[in-house]
Design a protein around this motif. Structure first.
Motif: not given
Length: 387
Positions: A97-99, A113-116, A142-148
């Motif tokens: 929620p804070l993100v 923020e790389d705490d996730y 930006f929300i960076l995932g493994k493949h998205y």
């Protein structure tokens, strides 16, 4: 409403301090949608080395089938005008929620923020030059995932990502050969490169202001210098934390989402950010110098005016004195104290002699004080002695 910002008095100027802050006691994770925010449009670009597709999604839930595939999925959300869609988007991408609050409650300070565990969050500022001068500034998340990669734009009409879309569409470069981390780098690099046209425009303004300050400084000139200095301060506030955010992306802690190959590219992006910051600082120092030159030019102009007025006054002071003396025509027959000099035989020559003696005495006094000495002559003699 818990929305609070520090705004400038004039709507056309960008304030110095424009970060979002919550009112004391407000609930964490509260989303505050601006009244002028545009409804979000969700654009999905899914690609691999062989193929690329682009489509507009009606709901956030349509992103789910693309998040676990081997292809790279770029979900671009353009606009922040619907709390329902944004809340559902947070559920689809498993956002804290804070993100989600940082994404929606703009503007935020650029950060990483790389705490996730499964994704990485970055807040950036994108600037686009205006045709009338100045620049547009908006937040890109930006929300960076493994493949998205999920990007959320504040104002979709101001965008510097079109060339990246074209590279994906026509398979130019390495963007379709590498993963989502390279796509994130490409977009961040586009944001950083977007600062250069803005700074180039300010460089041209600085040259024009230098000519104007030297040739014909006016009150409008000072207003222009102050406006440029203020806008450069806003640029500095955008690029300074962004440089630190890029530095955090290069750290070894992000190896799970950012590969070593992409970190090399990010180092080049960091160098560009440092270069931009140096240019901003240089231009800000030049504006300070222009203010000093403006004040000196105005002071010199005032000195020339005072010099002219002094010369005119010096010419008319003795004439006024003479006219004043000869205008005091008292009758000596009424009283011996009524200017007996008017009846002297040598009164007129003695009066002229007294005036000449007074003028000569003042000239000698001014000469002894060095007021007749030309400062440029003094500098010439000093330089000759040193030589």
């Amino acid at each position: 409403m818990t929305k609070s910002r520090i705004r400038a008095a004039k709507p056309d100027t960008q304030p110095h301090f424009d970060y979002f802050y919550d009112k004391p006691g407000s609930l964490p994770g509260t989303l505050n949608i601006g009244v002028d925010a545009q409804p979000p449009v969700i654009v999905l670009i899914d690609y691999n080395e062989a193929d690329a597709t682009r489509q507009t999604l009606a709901t956030p839930e349509e992103c789910l089938p693309y998040l676990d595939t081997e292809s790279v999925s770029w979900v671009d959300v353009q606009g922040l005008g619907s709390e329902d869609i944004l809340q559902r988007l947070g559920q689809v991408f498993n956002l804290h929620p804070l993100v989600l609050e940082d994404i929606v409650n703009v503007p935020q300070r650029p950060k990483v923020e790389d705490d996730y565990e499964d994704h990485l969050v970055m807040i950036a500022r994108m600037v686009i030059p205006k045709e009338s001068g100045g620049f547009h500034s908006e937040q890109v998340s930006f929300i960076l995932g493994k493949h998205y990669l999920l990007t959320v734009q504040e104002e979709p009409e101001h965008d510097c990502f079109e060339q990246v879309r074209q590279r994906i569409r026509y398979n130019k470069g390495s963007v379709r050969k590498l993963g989502a981390d390279y796509l994130a780098y490409t977009l961040i690099d586009s944001i950083i490169d977007g600062f250069f046209p803005v700074l180039e425009a300010y460089g041209e303004q600085m040259e024009d202001l230098e000519d104007e300050v030297i040739t014909k400084p006016t009150r409008q000139t000072l207003n222009k210098i102050y406006r440029v200095r203020r806008e450069l301060l806003n640029l500095r506030r955008a690029i300074w934390p962004q440089r630190d955010a890029i530095a955090m992306l290069i750290r070894d802690d992000n190896d799970s989402l950012i590969s070593d190959r992409v970190q090399v590219y990010l180092r080049d992006c960091y160098d560009h950010a440092v270069q931009i910051l140096d240019m901003v600082e240089t231009y800000r120092e030049l504006t300070s110098g222009l203010m000093d030159v403006y004040l000196s030019a105005v002071s010199n102009k005032m000195n020339e005016i005072m010099k002219l007025l002094t010369v005119v006054s010096s010419i008319f002071i003795p004439l006024t004195f003479i006219a004043g003396v000869y205008g005091m025509n008292f009758n000596t027959e009424k009283s011996p104290w009524n200017m007996p000099e008017l009846n002297w035989y040598w009164g007129y020559p003695l009066c002229l002699a007294a005036m000449a003696a007074t003028a000569a005495g003042l000239i000698y006094f001014f000469w002894r004080r060095g007021w007749f000495e030309n400062f440029s002559d003094v500098q010439d003699r000093t330089s000759r002695k040193r030589g």
